[in-house]
Design an enzyme around this catalytic site. Structure first.
Site, PDB file in Angstrom:
ATOM      1  N   ASN A  43      -2.046   2.033  -4.256  1.00  0.00           N
ATOM      2  CA  ASN A  43      -1.271   0.804  -4.128  1.00  0.00           C
ATOM      3  C   ASN A  43      -2.062  -0.391  -4.663  1.00  0.00           C
ATOM      4  O   ASN A  43      -3.303  -0.422  -4.601  1.00  0.00           O
ATOM      5  CB  ASN A  43      -0.775   0.580  -2.697  1.00  0.00           C
ATOM      6  CG  ASN A  43      -1.850   0.598  -1.640  1.00  0.00           C
ATOM      7  OD1 ASN A  43      -2.875   1.243  -1.803  1.00  0.00           O
ATOM      8  ND2 ASN A  43      -1.622  -0.103  -0.555  1.00  0.00           N
ATOM      9  N   GLU A  45      -1.769  -4.532  -4.406  1.00  0.00           N
ATOM     10  CA  GLU A  45      -1.075  -5.648  -3.760  1.00  0.00           C
ATOM     11  C   GLU A  45      -1.248  -6.941  -4.550  1.00  0.00           C
ATOM     12  O   GLU A  45      -2.011  -7.004  -5.522  1.00  0.00           O
ATOM     13  CB  GLU A  45      -1.592  -5.798  -2.323  1.00  0.00           C
ATOM     14  CG  GLU A  45      -1.276  -4.553  -1.497  1.00  0.00           C
ATOM     15  CD  GLU A  45      -1.647  -4.662  -0.035  1.00  0.00           C
ATOM     16  OE1 GLU A  45      -2.394  -5.592   0.342  1.00  0.00           O
ATOM     17  OE2 GLU A  45      -1.164  -3.815   0.739  1.00  0.00           O
ATOM     18  N   CYS A  54       3.556   0.412  -4.855  1.00  0.00           N
ATOM     19  CA  CYS A  54       3.179   1.569  -4.040  1.00  0.00           C
ATOM     20  C   CYS A  54       2.383   2.592  -4.862  1.00  0.00           C
ATOM     21  O   CYS A  54       2.572   2.710  -6.081  1.00  0.00           O
ATOM     22  CB  CYS A  54       4.421   2.268  -3.504  1.00  0.00           C
ATOM     23  SG  CYS A  54       5.257   1.359  -2.199  1.00  0.00           S
ATOM     24  N   GLU A  56       2.643   5.849  -4.875  1.00  0.00           N
ATOM     25  CA  GLU A  56       3.471   6.919  -5.432  1.00  0.00           C
ATOM     26  C   GLU A  56       4.082   6.513  -6.759  1.00  0.00           C
ATOM     27  O   GLU A  56       4.111   7.284  -7.726  1.00  0.00           O
ATOM     28  CB  GLU A  56       4.595   7.284  -4.465  1.00  0.00           C
ATOM     29  CG  GLU A  56       4.130   7.770  -3.104  1.00  0.00           C
ATOM     30  CD  GLU A  56       4.018   6.653  -2.079  1.00  0.00           C
ATOM     31  OE1 GLU A  56       3.528   5.550  -2.437  1.00  0.00           O
ATOM     32  OE2 GLU A  56       4.409   6.860  -0.925  1.00  0.00           O
ATOM     33  N   CYS A  88       7.835   5.350   1.319  1.00  0.00           N
ATOM     34  CA  CYS A  88       8.895   4.382   1.627  1.00  0.00           C
ATOM     35  C   CYS A  88      10.192   4.805   0.929  1.00  0.00           C
ATOM     36  O   CYS A  88      10.210   5.693   0.062  1.00  0.00           O
ATOM     37  CB  CYS A  88       8.484   2.975   1.198  1.00  0.00           C
ATOM     38  SG  CYS A  88       8.549   2.700  -0.584  1.00  0.00           S
ATOM     39  N   CYS A  91      10.250   4.618  -2.952  1.00  0.00           N
ATOM     40  CA  CYS A  91       9.523   5.723  -3.598  1.00  0.00           C
ATOM     41  C   CYS A  91      10.330   7.012  -3.527  1.00  0.00           C
ATOM     42  O   CYS A  91      10.341   7.797  -4.477  1.00  0.00           O
ATOM     43  CB  CYS A  91       8.152   5.901  -2.965  1.00  0.00           C
ATOM     44  SG  CYS A  91       7.016   4.561  -3.407  1.00  0.00           S
TER      45      CYS A  91
HETATM   46  N1  THU Z   1       2.663   1.592   0.440  1.00  0.00           N
HETATM   47  C1  THU Z   1       2.523   2.585  -0.488  1.00  0.00           C
HETATM   48  O1  THU Z   1       1.628   2.546  -1.332  1.00  0.00           O
HETATM   49  N2  THU Z   1       3.400   3.623  -0.441  1.00  0.00           N
HETATM   50  C2  THU Z   1       4.442   3.734   0.435  1.00  0.00           C
HETATM   51  O2  THU Z   1       5.246   4.667   0.333  1.00  0.00           O
HETATM   52  C3  THU Z   1       4.601   2.755   1.515  1.00  0.00           C
HETATM   53  C4  THU Z   1       3.705   1.575   1.457  1.00  0.00           C
HETATM   54  C5  THU Z   1       1.741   0.456   0.397  1.00  0.00           C
HETATM   55  C6  THU Z   1       2.387  -0.837  -0.023  1.00  0.00           C
HETATM   56  C7  THU Z   1       1.476  -1.870   0.605  1.00  0.00           C
HETATM   57  O3  THU Z   1       0.416  -2.143  -0.296  1.00  0.00           O
HETATM   58  C8  THU Z   1       0.900  -1.167   1.828  1.00  0.00           C
HETATM   59  O4  THU Z   1       1.187   0.220   1.669  1.00  0.00           O
HETATM   60  C9  THU Z   1       1.477  -1.645   3.141  1.00  0.00           C
HETATM   61  O5  THU Z   1       2.856  -1.644   3.123  1.00  0.00           O
END
Ligand code: THU
Length: 129
Positions: A43, A45, A54, A56, A88, A91
């Site tokens: 991920n 941010e 994300c 994935e 999530c 994804c």
């Molecule tokens: N996140 C992912 O990388 N994958 C997911 O399927 C759910 C959330 C990340 C996004 C964000 O940087 C952190 O987790 C918290 O939500």
């Protein structure tokens, strides 16, 4: 063939590279394709929170950018913060675009062992054009 445990290990290796200064929730993903190749993602941010990517979808984007044309067979997803790091909804919809009928999501249980889930269980009746 790469085992589920190996996929989780690879996901942990890329998880270290995650850029998650805001949530502190690092995620790593390893996407295995029918070709036998795998692609990693973490991920990323942003100060504008809604722009965060994300792990994935980064792994799948890497596959596309590298010319992968075969079907997505498995994706291993991990976080150092928690076991059972499920993907999530966004994804899950991305998986449905590229995945094989036998596609599996692999997450880690409390004992760090692989647990697999089918697409039909995690996203029934997914949207398709
Ligand atoms: N996140 C992912 O990388 N994958 C997911 O399927 C759910 C959330 C990340 C996004 C964000 O940087 C952190 O987790 C918290 O939500």
């Amino acid at each position: 063939m790469t085992s589920d445990s190996e996929l989780l290990k690879l996901a942990h290796s890329v998880c270290e590279n995650a850029y998650a200064p805001y949530s502190k929730f690092k995620v790593g993903a390893c996407a295995l394709y029918e070709s036998g190749k795998y692609y990693l993602g973490c991920n990323v941010e942003n100060a504008s929170f809604g722009l965060s990517l994300c792990a994935e979808r980064n792994a799948i984007s890497s596959a596309i950018a590298n010319g992968e044309k075969s079907k997505l067979m498995k994706i291993a997803i991990v976080s150092d913060n928690t076991s059972f790091c499920f993907p999530c909804g966004a994804c899950r919809q991305w998986f449905s675009e590229f995945c094989h009928d036998d596609f599996e999501v692999i997450v880690e249980d409390d004992q760090k062992a692989p647990k697999s889930f089918r697409m039909s269980d995690i996203l029934p009746n997914s949207f398709k054009l």
